[in-house]
Write a protein that holds these residues in place. Sequence first.
Motif, PDB file in Angstrom:
ATOM      1  N   THR A  26     -48.313 -44.376  10.045  1.00  0.00           N
ATOM      2  CA  THR A  26     -49.783 -44.810   9.717  1.00  0.00           C
ATOM      3  C   THR A  26     -49.998 -45.710  10.367  1.00  0.00           C
ATOM      4  O   THR A  26     -49.636 -46.409  10.293  1.00  0.00           O
ATOM      5  N   MET A  27     -51.609 -45.598  11.046  1.00  0.00           N
ATOM      6  CA  MET A  27     -51.344 -47.419  12.403  1.00  0.00           C
ATOM      7  C   MET A  27     -52.718 -47.902  11.257  1.00  0.00           C
ATOM      8  O   MET A  27     -52.733 -46.916  10.186  1.00  0.00           O
ATOM      9  N   LYS A  28     -52.514 -49.316  11.008  1.00  0.00           N
ATOM     10  CA  LYS A  28     -54.229 -49.552  10.468  1.00  0.00           C
ATOM     11  C   LYS A  28     -55.400 -49.163  10.716  1.00  0.00           C
ATOM     12  O   LYS A  28     -56.047 -48.456  11.953  1.00  0.00           O
ATOM     13  N   PRO A  29     -55.437 -48.705  10.016  1.00  0.00           N
ATOM     14  CA  PRO A  29     -57.313 -48.067   9.480  1.00  0.00           C
ATOM     15  C   PRO A  29     -58.463 -48.576  10.065  1.00  0.00           C
ATOM     16  O   PRO A  29     -58.441 -49.753  10.040  1.00  0.00           O
ATOM     17  N   LEU A  30     -59.169 -47.841  10.835  1.00  0.00           N
ATOM     18  CA  LEU A  30     -60.611 -48.228  10.910  1.00  0.00           C
ATOM     19  C   LEU A  30     -61.412 -48.962   9.677  1.00  0.00           C
ATOM     20  O   LEU A  30     -61.882 -47.491   9.666  1.00  0.00           O
ATOM     21  N   THR A  31     -62.427 -49.538   9.768  1.00  0.00           N
ATOM     22  CA  THR A  31     -62.562 -49.805   8.274  1.00  0.00           C
ATOM     23  C   THR A  31     -64.448 -50.872   8.896  1.00  0.00           C
ATOM     24  O   THR A  31     -64.612 -51.547   9.034  1.00  0.00           O
ATOM     25  N   PRO A  32     -65.527 -49.075   9.784  1.00  0.00           N
ATOM     26  CA  PRO A  32     -66.818 -49.741   9.307  1.00  0.00           C
ATOM     27  C   PRO A  32     -67.995 -51.025   9.041  1.00  0.00           C
ATOM     28  O   PRO A  32     -68.466 -51.692   9.186  1.00  0.00           O
ATOM     29  N   GLY A  33     -67.539 -50.401   7.459  1.00  0.00           N
ATOM     30  CA  GLY A  33     -68.318 -50.937   5.959  1.00  0.00           C
ATOM     31  C   GLY A  33     -69.009 -50.316   5.895  1.00  0.00           C
ATOM     32  O   GLY A  33     -70.076 -51.553   5.360  1.00  0.00           O
ATOM     33  N   TYR A  34     -70.059 -49.271   6.718  1.00  0.00           N
ATOM     34  CA  TYR A  34     -70.980 -48.143   6.410  1.00  0.00           C
ATOM     35  C   TYR A  34     -69.620 -46.733   6.113  1.00  0.00           C
ATOM     36  O   TYR A  34     -69.255 -46.699   7.127  1.00  0.00           O
ATOM     37  N   PRO A  35     -71.140 -46.484   5.682  1.00  0.00           N
ATOM     38  CA  PRO A  35     -71.366 -44.257   5.501  1.00  0.00           C
ATOM     39  C   PRO A  35     -70.640 -44.633   6.465  1.00  0.00           C
ATOM     40  O   PRO A  35     -71.471 -44.084   7.041  1.00  0.00           O
ATOM     41  N   PHE A  36     -69.893 -43.147   7.022  1.00  0.00           N
ATOM     42  CA  PHE A  36     -70.480 -42.698   8.519  1.00  0.00           C
ATOM     43  C   PHE A  36     -70.161 -41.300   8.578  1.00  0.00           C
ATOM     44  O   PHE A  36     -69.251 -41.079   7.259  1.00  0.00           O
ATOM     45  N   LYS A  37     -69.857 -40.414  10.269  1.00  0.00           N
ATOM     46  CA  LYS A  37     -69.537 -38.956   9.784  1.00  0.00           C
ATOM     47  C   LYS A  37     -68.440 -39.024  11.094  1.00  0.00           C
ATOM     48  O   LYS A  37     -68.980 -39.760  12.075  1.00  0.00           O
ATOM     49  N   LEU A  38     -67.813 -38.978  10.749  1.00  0.00           N
ATOM     50  CA  LEU A  38     -66.548 -38.580  12.038  1.00  0.00           C
ATOM     51  C   LEU A  38     -67.344 -37.670  12.657  1.00  0.00           C
ATOM     52  O   LEU A  38     -67.530 -36.452  12.929  1.00  0.00           O
ATOM     53  N   LEU A  39     -67.273 -37.730  14.485  1.00  0.00           N
ATOM     54  CA  LEU A  39     -67.431 -37.465  15.446  1.00  0.00           C
ATOM     55  C   LEU A  39     -66.572 -36.613  16.138  1.00  0.00           C
ATOM     56  O   LEU A  39     -66.822 -35.425  16.437  1.00  0.00           O
ATOM     57  N   ALA A  40     -65.822 -37.550  16.935  1.00  0.00           N
ATOM     58  CA  ALA A  40     -64.745 -37.182  17.811  1.00  0.00           C
ATOM     59  C   ALA A  40     -63.605 -38.421  18.195  1.00  0.00           C
ATOM     60  O   ALA A  40     -64.097 -39.336  17.842  1.00  0.00           O
ATOM     61  N   CYS A  41     -62.355 -38.149  18.803  1.00  0.00           N
ATOM     62  CA  CYS A  41     -61.813 -39.051  19.123  1.00  0.00           C
ATOM     63  C   CYS A  41     -61.504 -39.179  20.914  1.00  0.00           C
ATOM     64  O   CYS A  41     -62.141 -37.610  21.011  1.00  0.00           O
ATOM     65  N   SER A  42     -60.975 -40.314  21.180  1.00  0.00           N
ATOM     66  CA  SER A  42     -60.958 -39.559  22.933  1.00  0.00           C
ATOM     67  C   SER A  42     -59.567 -38.264  22.878  1.00  0.00           C
ATOM     68  O   SER A  42     -59.065 -38.782  22.052  1.00  0.00           O
ATOM     69  N   PRO A  43     -60.088 -38.145  24.620  1.00  0.00           N
ATOM     70  CA  PRO A  43     -58.191 -37.454  24.072  1.00  0.00           C
ATOM     71  C   PRO A  43     -56.596 -38.302  23.966  1.00  0.00           C
ATOM     72  O   PRO A  43     -55.695 -37.008  23.263  1.00  0.00           O
ATOM     73  N   ALA A  44     -56.695 -39.010  24.838  1.00  0.00           N
ATOM     74  CA  ALA A  44     -55.688 -40.430  24.406  1.00  0.00           C
ATOM     75  C   ALA A  44     -55.536 -40.396  22.972  1.00  0.00           C
ATOM     76  O   ALA A  44     -55.096 -42.013  22.402  1.00  0.00           O
ATOM     77  N   GLY A  45     -56.876 -40.379  22.257  1.00  0.00           N
ATOM     78  CA  GLY A  45     -56.496 -41.492  20.744  1.00  0.00           C
ATOM     79  C   GLY A  45     -56.732 -43.256  20.732  1.00  0.00           C
ATOM     80  O   GLY A  45     -56.567 -43.212  20.091  1.00  0.00           O
ATOM     81  N   ARG A  46     -57.934 -43.348  21.922  1.00  0.00           N
ATOM     82  CA  ARG A  46     -57.292 -44.779  21.902  1.00  0.00           C
ATOM     83  C   ARG A  46     -59.199 -45.198  21.035  1.00  0.00           C
ATOM     84  O   ARG A  46     -58.873 -46.015  21.209  1.00  0.00           O
ATOM     85  N   ARG A  47     -59.469 -44.106  21.395  1.00  0.00           N
ATOM     86  CA  ARG A  47     -60.991 -44.824  20.893  1.00  0.00           C
ATOM     87  C   ARG A  47     -61.913 -43.302  20.104  1.00  0.00           C
ATOM     88  O   ARG A  47     -61.418 -42.715  19.850  1.00  0.00           O
ATOM     89  N   VAL A  48     -62.219 -43.607  19.189  1.00  0.00           N
ATOM     90  CA  VAL A  48     -63.452 -43.103  18.175  1.00  0.00           C
ATOM     91  C   VAL A  48     -64.680 -43.111  17.976  1.00  0.00           C
ATOM     92  O   VAL A  48     -64.734 -44.355  18.238  1.00  0.00           O
ATOM     93  N   ALA A  49     -65.359 -41.938  18.060  1.00  0.00           N
ATOM     94  CA  ALA A  49     -67.217 -41.981  17.479  1.00  0.00           C
ATOM     95  C   ALA A  49     -67.033 -41.607  16.550  1.00  0.00           C
ATOM     96  O   ALA A  49     -66.826 -41.011  16.069  1.00  0.00           O
ATOM     97  N   ILE A  50     -68.446 -42.184  15.805  1.00  0.00           N
ATOM     98  CA  ILE A  50     -68.536 -41.968  14.182  1.00  0.00           C
ATOM     99  C   ILE A  50     -70.288 -42.089  14.547  1.00  0.00           C
ATOM    100  O   ILE A  50     -70.994 -42.470  15.021  1.00  0.00           O
ATOM    101  N   ARG A  51     -70.852 -41.080  13.636  1.00  0.00           N
ATOM    102  CA  ARG A  51     -72.729 -41.631  13.595  1.00  0.00           C
ATOM    103  C   ARG A  51     -72.433 -42.245  11.996  1.00  0.00           C
ATOM    104  O   ARG A  51     -72.503 -41.758  11.068  1.00  0.00           O
TER     105      ARG A  51
END
Length: 817
Positions: free
Chosen positions: A342-367
């Motif tokens: 398990t990698m270090k979690p990403l904590t945006p600091g606000y509630p969100f909806k998970l939208l997508a992740c990039s094909p290589a898993g290096r980026r993530v999109a949230i709303r």
Amino acid sequence: MLAFPRADRLLVGSKVRLQMWSLPDRQPVSDIDLFDPFAVAARHRARFSFTRGESVTHMAFSPGGRYGALLYEGDEMRYELQILELETGKTAGAFELQKRKDDFWSKSTFHGLSFSPAGTELAALFETDKGCRILIWDLKSGEIVDWIPFGLDQKPRWGTPYTPIQWFPDGQRLLVDGTQVIDRKIDSWVFSVPESRSRSPHSRRIVNGDTLTVVDDSAAFNAGLIGYRLDLDLFDKAAGLVAVGGSAIDTVLPPVTKVGDQKIVDRTEQVAVPWSVEADPGPKLAETLNDASAKVPEVNVFTEVRNSRVDASRVFFGLSSAMSDARNPPRVEIVDLLKRKTMKPLTPGYPFKLLACSPAGRRVAIRPAARKPTGRVEIYDAETGAPVCSWRPYDEARAEATRKDLHSAMFLDEDHVGTLSEEGRFVVWEIPACKPLYSRDLSMILMPTASPGGRYLAFVYEDAVELCESLTGTLKGEFLTGNPAVGISFHPDGNKMAAVLEAVGNRYMVSVDLATGALSPTYVIPGLVSDQTTSRERAAAAPGPKTPAQGPGAAVNQYPEQVALQWCGPKRVLIDHAQLFDFESRRVVWTYTKRQMLVWLDAGDGRLWYATYPSFEWANRKPTLASRLFALSLPHDEAEEEIARGVQTPVRLVLKPGGKIRLGSGVTGNAAVRDHVVKEFARLQIVAADDADVTLDFATASTTGPAVRYIGGGGEQTLQIRTVTLKATITSGGATHWETSYSSSNNAGFMAFFDPKVGLQATQDRQLDRGVANMPYRFRAPAYVIHRDDQNGFGTTELTDQGAVSRAGGTGMTAVP
């Protein structure tokens, strides 16, 4: 009701009566008989301030305790707000509000009456089936001076009252429901107070204008009082953003990336071109993934999952809900399936909806998640947690009221993102510059499917699929489907694709050779779909698959349910994580069921991956069984043996176009119903005949539910709830091979509109009778019915929190909702 209007007065509310005593001498001060303005005409519907026994439950009191406010509701769609002078019992003022004045709601109620600190205004939360408004009256003139939209994106909370509105000392801001701060200067929401584990926000109180007291009972049921300091400067900053056309949520989000004002190229209408699609294989996995690949975070019912499919094979669990707090913050848990950690979690600091992740898993999109849609897409670096860029894809169009908010988003590669609006505008963006490349307007709200290598996008229309270059939008080929392709999947080799086509009554599977654009014949899939799609007139003459359709001119469902497809080897596709379809034998060969809710993954290795929810021992709030991750080969070895033994057995069709069907007495008993059913089958080239060995019949059953009390016009009434169900079955050889059902109840609709002369029970029963009479006409005939013993293939595997349990034999009719 017991209340202290002021420190030396005690008020008691009983049945249509208020009594007040002085303290500490306990002398009577006033005895007030309450007058219902709607009682004379017997039009009283409900009382905001009263129980069903007509006892006063709660009032609002002026700061000095001189006045009290009560609210009455009448059947003429009107409310009356009465202000009483508590010492004398006289009515100091009465304000009317006609609910139908603006003609935009049909059901409503009031919450949270509250006087301003200066005692000059009165606020209330007015909830309707179209949203909520905060109403503020000026007590001197009796006029409504503020009408503030609030929570328009929230569903009504009938039966769950909001807490009383609280005023900040300056009278400029309001705290609604203990959580939302509203600024009157801009008539808008500016801040959401974080949720706590307290059972109710009723306990929250504003102290000194900048502190909120919160009861915290999360520590082993021991409650404590804590103070939450409010950042008033942040409120001012949020108000300033809203005043210039921004959004208050921007104060706690990363800075918005400046988007250029260049015109977006529209690629919707393009001239037909010869087929020129080439194979676009995806990168291979660096190594084989193991079943027990990593520790899985404690997923819950709010979990959203996305996963990359290239050499990273990372799974992203979006954990964000109303229960998030400082100890359980909104976060993205990341599991690396290859490194088994398990990698270090990403904590945006606000509630969100998970939208997508990039094909290589290096980026993530949230709303960001807020009471009002923000319209923003936030891109984060999955490895460092740093924000990459942020923008509003449909900001300009939304301001012109031509497009709705963001619907969904996808990565095309590490540097390009596609976004889809709620009205079907798809735009491709280059990131981190947030530069728009092109747009397409879609007739169906379905996100396009990317080819394994990311070179192409497949766009679904109601009768065709168009393949375009993903970064330019240039059309490279089109094939006609006759009906919407509600599910599409490219083979990992990039040389073919599978599609599920949806027509009235059936779903069909088809494959496409991407070298030529040629389509295979269509194969029926067991199960039933609703009457929600159709074909164009040109579909009848198209060289594509011939699937039965409703006919030209019928409406198309703009929001079809997307079907998940996953290739499992060179010739098999898993449909909706449940049916394994084999193109060689042209049939479903195995079925997968689940005993509980599961989280699905597609790791890109052709196996079925799923995560289980944890089991809890609620007495001590500890999990008894942790979340687990499983991977199942499709089909597994035992299933492969069963399939090999039976794969040469042809699928038996009980009914198909060109066939005959006998109509049972439940259908023929009503001539109009019989005519409707005959036309339904005739549309599919199936003839109704008495000598057929396949029978359709209708059977009706009625169930009685609880009796419900209702207080309204004409006094107290009781409604005995009844539900009638029509079950349609297709049988042959003494076995049922297909079934569906339709229901109607007398508990539907808004009961406040019943006729007092007729009575509640009779009025609702009339509604039930109309629903029952209409049920047979909701029937839509299937074009194909597969023999019940062939519907599940050659066996079934049940997916559980302990792994997979299989059994041979396909007997068992497919359940139809």
